[in-house]
Design a protein around this motif. Structure first.
Motif, mmCIF file in Angstrom:
data_model
loop_
_atom_site.group_PDB
_atom_site.id
_atom_site.type_symbol
_atom_site.label_atom_id
_atom_site.label_comp_id
_atom_site.label_asym_id
_atom_site.label_seq_id
_atom_site.Cartn_x
_atom_site.Cartn_y
_atom_site.Cartn_z
ATOM 1 N N LYS A 13 0.835 -1.207 0.000
ATOM 2 C CA LYS A 13 0.000 0.000 0.000
ATOM 3 C C LYS A 13 0.867 1.254 0.000
ATOM 4 O O LYS A 13 0.604 2.220 -0.737
ATOM 5 N N GLU A 14 1.923 1.240 0.814
ATOM 6 C CA GLU A 14 2.819 2.400 0.893
ATOM 7 C C GLU A 14 3.593 2.586 -0.413
ATOM 8 O O GLU A 14 3.801 3.717 -0.869
ATOM 9 N N GLU A 15 4.017 1.479 -1.008
ATOM 10 C CA GLU A 15 4.758 1.570 -2.271
ATOM 11 C C GLU A 15 3.872 2.107 -3.396
ATOM 12 O O GLU A 15 4.311 2.924 -4.210
ATOM 13 N N ILE A 16 2.618 1.637 -3.434
ATOM 14 C CA ILE A 16 1.692 2.118 -4.466
ATOM 15 C C ILE A 16 1.389 3.600 -4.259
ATOM 16 O O ILE A 16 1.270 4.363 -5.229
ATOM 17 N N GLU A 17 1.293 4.029 -2.998
ATOM 18 C CA GLU A 17 1.058 5.443 -2.715
ATOM 19 C C GLU A 17 2.222 6.294 -3.207
ATOM 20 O O GLU A 17 2.027 7.399 -3.734
ATOM 21 N N ALA A 18 3.441 5.775 -3.061
ATOM 22 C CA ALA A 18 4.622 6.493 -3.547
ATOM 23 C C ALA A 18 4.579 6.632 -5.070
ATOM 24 O O ALA A 18 4.955 7.679 -5.625
ATOM 25 N N VAL A 19 4.118 5.575 -5.765
ATOM 26 C CA VAL A 19 3.981 5.636 -7.222
ATOM 27 C C VAL A 19 2.931 6.679 -7.610
ATOM 28 O O VAL A 19 3.110 7.440 -8.567
ATOM 29 N N SER A 45 1.322 11.964 -9.818
ATOM 30 C CA SER A 45 0.665 13.264 -9.614
ATOM 31 C C SER A 45 1.629 14.427 -9.804
ATOM 32 O O SER A 45 1.231 15.525 -10.186
ATOM 33 N N GLU A 46 2.932 14.166 -9.558
ATOM 34 C CA GLU A 46 3.941 15.216 -9.754
ATOM 35 C C GLU A 46 4.456 15.268 -11.189
ATOM 36 O O GLU A 46 5.314 16.078 -11.517
ATOM 37 N N GLY A 47 3.925 14.362 -12.032
ATOM 38 C CA GLY A 47 4.302 14.369 -13.436
ATOM 39 C C GLY A 47 5.648 13.739 -13.742
ATOM 40 O O GLY A 47 6.187 13.899 -14.848
ATOM 41 N N LYS A 48 6.201 13.002 -12.789
ATOM 42 C CA LYS A 48 7.502 12.380 -13.003
ATOM 43 C C LYS A 48 7.411 11.120 -13.851
ATOM 44 O O LYS A 48 8.389 10.715 -14.478
ATOM 45 N N ILE A 49 6.239 10.460 -13.843
ATOM 46 C CA ILE A 49 6.040 9.262 -14.656
ATOM 47 C C ILE A 49 4.674 9.346 -15.325
ATOM 48 O O ILE A 49 3.782 10.095 -14.881
ATOM 49 N N THR A 50 4.497 8.566 -16.403
ATOM 50 C CA THR A 50 3.221 8.540 -17.119
ATOM 51 C C THR A 50 2.259 7.553 -16.463
ATOM 52 O O THR A 50 2.645 6.774 -15.587
ATOM 53 N N GLN A 51 0.995 7.600 -16.906
ATOM 54 C CA GLN A 51 -0.004 6.675 -16.375
ATOM 55 C C GLN A 51 0.381 5.228 -16.680
ATOM 56 O O GLN A 51 0.228 4.331 -15.837
ATOM 57 N N GLU A 52 0.895 5.003 -17.896
ATOM 58 C CA GLU A 52 1.299 3.654 -18.290
ATOM 59 C C GLU A 52 2.446 3.146 -17.420
ATOM 60 O O GLU A 52 2.449 1.991 -16.977
ATOM 61 N N ASP A 59 1.028 2.305 -13.909
ATOM 62 C CA ASP A 59 0.305 1.024 -13.880
ATOM 63 C C ASP A 59 1.274 -0.151 -13.925
ATOM 64 O O ASP A 59 1.087 -1.160 -13.220
ATOM 65 N N LYS A 60 2.301 -0.028 -14.770
ATOM 66 C CA LYS A 60 3.285 -1.095 -14.888
ATOM 67 C C LYS A 60 4.048 -1.284 -13.578
ATOM 68 O O LYS A 60 4.283 -2.407 -13.126
ATOM 69 N N ARG A 61 4.413 -0.163 -12.961
ATOM 70 C CA ARG A 61 5.154 -0.229 -11.699
ATOM 71 C C ARG A 61 4.307 -0.841 -10.588
ATOM 72 O O ARG A 61 4.802 -1.656 -9.784
ATOM 73 N N LYS A 62 3.025 -0.481 -10.538
ATOM 74 C CA LYS A 62 2.131 -1.043 -9.524
ATOM 75 C C LYS A 62 2.011 -2.553 -9.679
ATOM 76 O O LYS A 62 2.005 -3.303 -8.696
ATOM 77 N N LYS A 63 1.904 -2.993 -10.936
ATOM 78 C CA LYS A 63 1.803 -4.433 -11.196
ATOM 79 C C LYS A 63 3.068 -5.150 -10.749
ATOM 80 O O LYS A 63 3.005 -6.225 -10.128
ATOM 81 N N GLU A 64 4.229 -4.552 -11.042
ATOM 82 C CA GLU A 64 5.506 -5.162 -10.647
ATOM 83 C C GLU A 64 5.630 -5.241 -9.123
ATOM 84 O O GLU A 64 6.094 -6.240 -8.575
ATOM 85 N N LEU A 65 5.210 -4.185 -8.448
ATOM 86 C CA LEU A 65 5.269 -4.164 -6.985
ATOM 87 C C LEU A 65 4.368 -5.227 -6.381
ATOM 88 O O LEU A 65 4.745 -5.917 -5.428
ATOM 89 N N ILE A 94 4.088 -19.886 -17.447
ATOM 90 C CA ILE A 94 4.159 -18.598 -18.127
ATOM 91 C C ILE A 94 3.400 -17.571 -17.297
ATOM 92 O O ILE A 94 2.181 -17.650 -17.146
ATOM 93 N N LYS A 95 4.138 -16.593 -16.733
ATOM 94 C CA LYS A 95 3.526 -15.550 -15.924
ATOM 95 C C LYS A 95 3.291 -14.302 -16.754
ATOM 96 O O LYS A 95 4.063 -13.988 -17.655
ATOM 97 N N GLY A 96 2.225 -13.591 -16.456
ATOM 98 C CA GLY A 96 1.889 -12.367 -17.176
ATOM 99 C C GLY A 96 0.563 -11.835 -16.687
ATOM 100 O O GLY A 96 -0.066 -12.427 -15.808
ATOM 101 N N ASP A 97 0.121 -10.718 -17.263
ATOM 102 C CA ASP A 97 -1.160 -10.184 -16.803
ATOM 103 C C ASP A 97 -2.343 -10.791 -17.550
ATOM 104 O O ASP A 97 -3.463 -10.782 -17.054
ATOM 105 N N TYR A 98 -2.109 -11.318 -18.763
ATOM 106 C CA TYR A 98 -3.143 -11.988 -19.564
ATOM 107 C C TYR A 98 -4.410 -11.136 -19.709
ATOM 108 O O TYR A 98 -5.499 -11.663 -19.924
#
Length: 350
Positions: free
Chosen positions: A48-54, A59-66, A69-75, A297-301
């Motif tokens: 939860k804390e890691e996702i909040e950091a993302v 929100s600060e514009g440092k990363i895109t929405q895509e 989302d990718k970072r949240k999935k990895e976390l 085979i792992k993935g989001d499918y």
């Protein structure tokens, strides 16, 4: 299948330990169960804390929405691996405990509390406990249970069960977790709020030598080029289940006092659940030129990141018939919506 066997051992062990009333045996098992619960809660909070950091970075514009989302999935996947590793260690402790019991290393006398000082003087018990065998002990207004469930799993399309697309017997689910059970009324035992945290494993096995193939935003069943011995699609979720439980256990009366208990009679619950997908993977087994292969085979499918649905159970004492149905489809953007449905047995162990 290995994890499924371990969870089944946990269920059998807890059931036998309750029947035999081995307090020390149960208390040691409960310590392991509490350890699993603690690990799950801690890792969920860390996620939860890691996702909040993302979210802050987005929100600060440092990363895109895509990227977010990718970072949240990895976390989420990383935390799921950590949970699995830590839970495996606790399961090994449990296996050792069960083996000690089987080998007779835990004797009958071990069920007596080793740190209780009891002094009898003129038939008085100075431990603060009454010696009467007929004394009735009421439960706290809020109690906790270890929950284990297992059974058949499949999907539905337009209200029809897809047992032709997926093996009816071979597709299964299992779930374990912890719940709190709170009596809602002070002087009545009928209504209870039941809530907690669970890990759900939903498996479906495609029929006719098929497996899932991702094509853009679509996830389709396609026939394999070689004959598969096994094709299985698994999704793992961490969910928060909430139920309104009706418990028909009658209260006990002693010396003019009323004592409430739970899980001693018929009961049923109705409610729902919501959570997140932490892992999706496909397991394929086949044989070629006398060599056996297993591919994971792992993935989001294109599976929905979130899950929510309705669930209900009806039973007697600790065992009940359990039904759950996902209100959101399994895949995010497939042209045809498939909703997961499960039916099995559920055990709520005090």
């Amino acid at each position: 299948m290995k994890n499924f066997t371990i969870y089944l051992v946990i269920l059998v062990f807890l059931f036998v330990s309750k029947v035999l009333g081995q307090e020390t045996f149960e208390s040691r098992a409960k310590q392991i169960a509490n350890k699993i619960e603690k690990v799950t809660k801690e890792e969920k909070q860390a996620l939860k804390e890691e996702i909040e950091a993302v979210n802050v970075q987005f929100s600060e514009g440092k990363i895109t929405q895509e990227q977010a989302d990718k970072r949240k999935k990895e976390l989420a996947e990383a935390r799921a691996v950590i949970i699995e590793e830590k839970v495996t260690l606790a399961q090994n402790e449990l296996n050792d405990l069960v083996q000690q019991k089987v080998d007779g290393k835990i004797k009958e006398g071990d069920s007596i509390s080793k740190h209780t000082l009891i002094i009898h003087w003129n038939d008085k018990d100075w431990s603060g406990k009454k010696r009467s065998k007929d004394s009735i002990h009421g439960e706290k207004r809020t109690t906790s249970q270890f929950v284990f469930a297992m059974g058949l799993n499949n999907t539905m399309i337009d209200g029809k069960l897809q047992d032709s697309r997926y093996s009816f017997i071979g597709s299964h689910f299992y779930e374990w977790g912890f719940t709190y059970n709170s009596r809602l009324m002070k002087n009545d035992n009928l209504l209870h709020a039941k809530y907690g945290l669970s890990v759900m494993y939903n498996n479906i096995r495609p029929t006719d030598n098929r497996s899932f193939v991702v094509d853009g935003n679509q996830t389709n069943l396609e026939v394999n080029a070689i004959n598969m011995d096994e094709s299985r699609f698994r999704n793992v979720y961490i969910v928060l289940p909430v139920h309104l439980e009706f418990d028909f256990t009658r209260p006990k009366e002693s010396n003019g006092k009323t004592y409430f208990r739970t899980h001693k009679s018929f009961r049923f619950g109705i409610g729902g659940y919501a959570g997140i997908n932490v892992k999706s993977k496909q397991i394929l087994k086949f044989e070629e030129e006398d060599l056996k292969y297993k591919t994971t085979i792992k993935g989001d499918y294109n599976v929905n990141n979130f899950i929510y649905g309705l669930s209900s159970y009806v039973g007697y004492k600790e065992m009940s018939l359990y039904l759950k149905y996902d209100l959101n489809p399994l895949f995010q953007d497939n042209l045809i919506d498939e909703n997961n449905i499960s039916l099995g047995l559920r055990f709520d162990l005090n």
